[in-house]
Design a protein around this motif. Structure first.
Motif, PDB file in Angstrom:
ATOM      1  N   HIS A 100       0.831  -1.208   0.000  1.00 20.38           N
ATOM      2  CA  HIS A 100       0.000   0.000   0.000  1.00 20.38           C
ATOM      3  C   HIS A 100       0.864   1.256   0.000  1.00 20.38           C
ATOM      4  O   HIS A 100       0.588   2.219  -0.725  1.00 20.38           O
ATOM      5  N   VAL A 101       1.914   1.254   0.830  1.00 21.11           N
ATOM      6  CA  VAL A 101       2.796   2.425   0.926  1.00 21.11           C
ATOM      7  C   VAL A 101       3.475   2.691  -0.415  1.00 21.11           C
ATOM      8  O   VAL A 101       3.542   3.836  -0.887  1.00 21.11           O
ATOM      9  N   LEU A 102       3.963   1.642  -1.057  1.00 22.84           N
ATOM     10  CA  LEU A 102       4.625   1.808  -2.352  1.00 22.84           C
ATOM     11  C   LEU A 102       3.650   2.290  -3.423  1.00 22.84           C
ATOM     12  O   LEU A 102       4.027   3.073  -4.307  1.00 22.84           O
ATOM     13  N   ALA A 103       2.416   1.842  -3.346  1.00 23.15           N
ATOM     14  CA  ALA A 103       1.413   2.290  -4.321  1.00 23.15           C
ATOM     15  C   ALA A 103       1.216   3.793  -4.248  1.00 23.15           C
ATOM     16  O   ALA A 103       0.968   4.464  -5.262  1.00 23.15           O
ATOM     17  N   ALA A 104       1.360   4.355  -3.051  1.00 20.46           N
ATOM     18  CA  ALA A 104       1.212   5.801  -2.875  1.00 20.46           C
ATOM     19  C   ALA A 104       2.480   6.562  -3.260  1.00 20.46           C
ATOM     20  O   ALA A 104       2.411   7.662  -3.818  1.00 20.46           O
ATOM     21  N   LEU A 105       3.645   5.975  -3.011  1.00 21.11           N
ATOM     22  CA  LEU A 105       4.913   6.693  -3.195  1.00 21.11           C
ATOM     23  C   LEU A 105       5.515   6.574  -4.594  1.00 21.11           C
ATOM     24  O   LEU A 105       6.067   7.545  -5.123  1.00 21.11           O
ATOM     25  N   GLU A 106       5.445   5.408  -5.177  1.00 24.42           N
ATOM     26  CA  GLU A 106       6.152   5.184  -6.444  1.00 24.42           C
ATOM     27  C   GLU A 106       5.739   6.140  -7.565  1.00 24.42           C
ATOM     28  O   GLU A 106       6.602   6.596  -8.326  1.00 24.42           O
ATOM     29  N   PRO A 107       4.454   6.507  -7.700  1.00 25.76           N
ATOM     30  CA  PRO A 107       4.094   7.420  -8.793  1.00 25.76           C
ATOM     31  C   PRO A 107       4.733   8.802  -8.684  1.00 25.76           C
ATOM     32  O   PRO A 107       4.852   9.513  -9.688  1.00 25.76           O
ATOM     33  N   ILE A 108       5.158   9.208  -7.482  1.00 26.63           N
ATOM     34  CA  ILE A 108       5.718  10.565  -7.308  1.00 26.63           C
ATOM     35  C   ILE A 108       7.175  10.545  -6.853  1.00 26.63           C
ATOM     36  O   ILE A 108       7.787  11.609  -6.694  1.00 26.63           O
ATOM     37  N   TRP A 109       7.736   9.357  -6.651  1.00 28.05           N
ATOM     38  CA  TRP A 109       9.063   9.281  -6.055  1.00 28.05           C
ATOM     39  C   TRP A 109      10.149   9.900  -6.951  1.00 28.05           C
ATOM     40  O   TRP A 109      11.070  10.551  -6.458  1.00 28.05           O
ATOM     41  N   LYS A 110      10.033   9.728  -8.265  1.00 27.31           N
ATOM     42  CA  LYS A 110      11.064  10.232  -9.165  1.00 27.31           C
ATOM     43  C   LYS A 110      10.820  11.668  -9.613  1.00 27.31           C
ATOM     44  O   LYS A 110      11.749  12.473  -9.678  1.00 27.31           O
ATOM     45  N   ASN A 111       9.566  11.990  -9.925  1.00 29.83           N
ATOM     46  CA  ASN A 111       9.313  13.332 -10.472  1.00 29.83           C
ATOM     47  C   ASN A 111       8.981  14.376  -9.415  1.00 29.83           C
ATOM     48  O   ASN A 111       9.027  15.572  -9.686  1.00 29.83           O
ATOM     49  N   ARG A 112       8.644  13.939  -8.197  1.00 27.41           N
ATOM     50  CA  ARG A 112       8.370  14.888  -7.118  1.00 27.41           C
ATOM     51  C   ARG A 112       9.024  14.373  -5.838  1.00 27.41           C
ATOM     52  O   ARG A 112       8.359  14.076  -4.847  1.00 27.41           O
ATOM     53  N   PRO A 113      10.344  14.258  -5.836  1.00 27.07           N
ATOM     54  CA  PRO A 113      11.044  13.611  -4.722  1.00 27.07           C
ATOM     55  C   PRO A 113      10.864  14.301  -3.374  1.00 27.07           C
ATOM     56  O   PRO A 113      10.749  13.634  -2.349  1.00 27.07           O
ATOM     57  N   GLU A 114      10.844  15.642  -3.359  1.00 26.19           N
ATOM     58  CA  GLU A 114      10.684  16.344  -2.082  1.00 26.19           C
ATOM     59  C   GLU A 114       9.316  16.062  -1.489  1.00 26.19           C
ATOM     60  O   GLU A 114       9.186  15.748  -0.301  1.00 26.19           O
ATOM     61  N   THR A 115       8.285  16.164  -2.326  1.00 25.37           N
ATOM     62  CA  THR A 115       6.923  15.870  -1.860  1.00 25.37           C
ATOM     63  C   THR A 115       6.812  14.410  -1.431  1.00 25.37           C
ATOM     64  O   THR A 115       6.215  14.101  -0.386  1.00 25.37           O
ATOM     65  N   ALA A 116       7.379  13.513  -2.216  1.00 25.27           N
ATOM     66  CA  ALA A 116       7.308  12.082  -1.908  1.00 25.27           C
ATOM     67  C   ALA A 116       7.959  11.774  -0.563  1.00 25.27           C
ATOM     68  O   ALA A 116       7.444  10.966   0.223  1.00 25.27           O
ATOM     69  N   SER A 117       9.093  12.418  -0.302  1.00 25.79           N
ATOM     70  CA  SER A 117       9.783  12.189   0.969  1.00 25.79           C
ATOM     71  C   SER A 117       8.931  12.646   2.147  1.00 25.79           C
ATOM     72  O   SER A 117       8.844  11.970   3.180  1.00 25.79           O
ATOM     73  N   ARG A 118       8.277  13.785   1.998  1.00 27.21           N
ATOM     74  CA  ARG A 118       7.415  14.276   3.073  1.00 27.21           C
ATOM     75  C   ARG A 118       6.202  13.372   3.265  1.00 27.21           C
ATOM     76  O   ARG A 118       5.782  13.100   4.397  1.00 27.21           O
ATOM     77  N   VAL A 119       5.633  12.905   2.160  1.00 27.44           N
ATOM     78  CA  VAL A 119       4.476  12.012   2.241  1.00 27.44           C
ATOM     79  C   VAL A 119       4.863  10.724   2.966  1.00 27.44           C
ATOM     80  O   VAL A 119       4.125  10.234   3.822  1.00 27.44           O
ATOM     81  N   ARG A 120       6.031  10.171   2.619  1.00 26.54           N
ATOM     82  CA  ARG A 120       6.485   8.954   3.298  1.00 26.54           C
ATOM     83  C   ARG A 120       6.590   9.182   4.805  1.00 26.54           C
ATOM     84  O   ARG A 120       6.148   8.357   5.617  1.00 26.54           O
TER      85      ARG A 120
END
Length: 417
Positions: free
Chosen positions: A158-178
């Protein structure tokens, strides 16, 4: 061999007997309290231990005599088989409670857990923007994937499903979301709503699956190289808007966007040329004094023409109040730049380290950074205001093009003692 006592009581006696304990037989007893309250008890002996098990109310609306005898007969069979009825009842009650708790936990979705966490901690987050971002990022990136999943059942998938779509193109946002997912799950575990390891943990877990952020981006904020600063500042000075002046002021003072946008005239001391940012608006939660260069003072003089009531914003919005959080970023976009406002703080730091002789301590104080070393933090008493006054004047002079540029090399202004 003693005669077995059975069926000694009548329904009329059950109704009228006074306070006392009365044997019906086969382990069944009637207890009558002085208050008139009546109840059935089954007394049995197992493994040399005598115990009493309540069978319910014996009043008019309770367990009838015939029903009590049937219950006692069933219990006698269990005792004969070596089963302890009291232990069995306690075990069944514990299992029922466990099922009820499991059902209650299953009803707590990740979204409900997240909203409870925000509600519980929102007041401790000083920045209203931070509180808003917590909810908006979870709503945008997380809830579609796991909002309705019981928080007890959230997994790495579930966590990866939320993070993977934004991990490369929005890394700062993805890090905060994680980090926010991790915090919600930790809080849920503390409340007993889930168990086991946190699937949003970075070190030793997601770090082994997702590429490190340092491999995806140069840093936290896109920064303009300081050598390009003077040319940019010339264009910025030519822009005629409150947002442009606020951005220029933020760059000259190496301040954060929120510190500048929340600035009021009460915080400005034009006698000593110092702006004092209250602790409530500082990231580190500590009051910060900012020395004002001649150009920064000129900007304040320009803004003062619009009014200078103590609690009025120095950089007012078009409809009153403070400028919006996006005002400075929009100025950058209109000038054709993709850098972030925060990135100018990095440009200031690089310029100070590479082109001046100012100490690391003075540069860190100018940026209001928290000192990581606890011992150094304990012994630091002053804020080097006088030295920082010279530092900020040199930075402003550099931004106005007073340093000599030769290709990518910049001549330092002066080397302080």
């Amino acid at each position: 061999m003693p005669r077995k006592v059975e069926n000694q009581l009548t329904a009329l006696q059950v109704k009228n007997l006074e306070a006392g304990s009365y044997i019906d037989g086969g382990g069944l007893r009637l207890l009558v309290k002085p208050t008139g309250a009546r109840s059935w008890v089954f007394r049995y002996t197992l493994r040399g231990k005598t115990r009493d098990l309540g069978l319910g109310d014996a009043g008019p609306d309770g367990v009838k005599l015939s029903e009590a005898r049937d219950l006692a007969a069933a219990l006698r069979l269990k005792v004969k088989a070596g089963v302890d009825p009291l232990e069995e009842r306690e075990r069944e009650a514990a299992e029922a409670l466990a099922r009820a708790q499991a059902d209650k936990i299953a009803a707590v979705t990740f979204k409900a857990a997240a909203e409870a966490h925000i509600e519980a901690n929102g007041e401790s987050w000083r920045n209203p923007k931070h509180r808003k971002q917590w909810g908006s990022t979870l709503k945008t990136y997380v809830y579609p994937h796991m909002g309705d999943i019981p928080v007890s059942e959230v997994t790495t998938t579930h966590v990866l499903a939320a993070l993977e779509p934004i991990w490369k193109n929005r890394p700062e946002t993805a890090s905060r979301v994680r980090g926010r997912i991790e915090a919600v799950l930790n809080a849920a575990k503390a409340k007993g709503q889930r168990s086991g390891e946190n699937p949003a943990t970075w070190r030793g877990h997601l770090k082994m699956i997702l590429p490190a952020r340092s491999k995806l981006t140069r840093g936290h904020h896109a920064a303009m190289p300081y050598a390009k600063g003077p040319a940019f500042m010339a264009r910025l000075r030519a822009a005629r808007s409150v947002g442009a002046r606020a951005l220029e002021f933020a760059i000259l003072t190496a301040s954060r966007t929120g510190e500048v946008l929340g600035m009021t005239w009460r915080e400005v001391d034009l006698k000593d040329n110092v702006w004092t940012v209250p602790a409530a608006r500082m990231k580190a939660g500590k009051l910060h004094r900012v020395p004002l260069s001649p150009r920064a003072l000129a900007i304040l003089a320009e803004m003062r023409k619009a009014g200078a009531e103590p609690d009025a914003p120095v950089f007012p919005g078009p409809k009153g109040g403070h400028l919006s959080n996006m005002a400075l970023a929009m100025v950058l976009r209109r000038l054709g730049h993709e850098e972030t406002v925060h990135g100018f703080r990095s440009a200031f730091r690089d310029w100070g380290s590479e082109q001046t002789g100012y100490s690391n301590e003075a540069l860190e104080m100018a940026l209001a950074h928290t000192i990581a070393n606890a011992v150094e933090r304990a012994y630091r008493r002053g804020d080097l205001l006088e030295r920082r006054m010279r530092l900020m004047a040199d930075w402003a002079a550099y931004c106005e093009g007073e340093a000599v540029a030769a290709g990518d090399n910049v001549t330092p202004l002066r080397q302080p003692a």
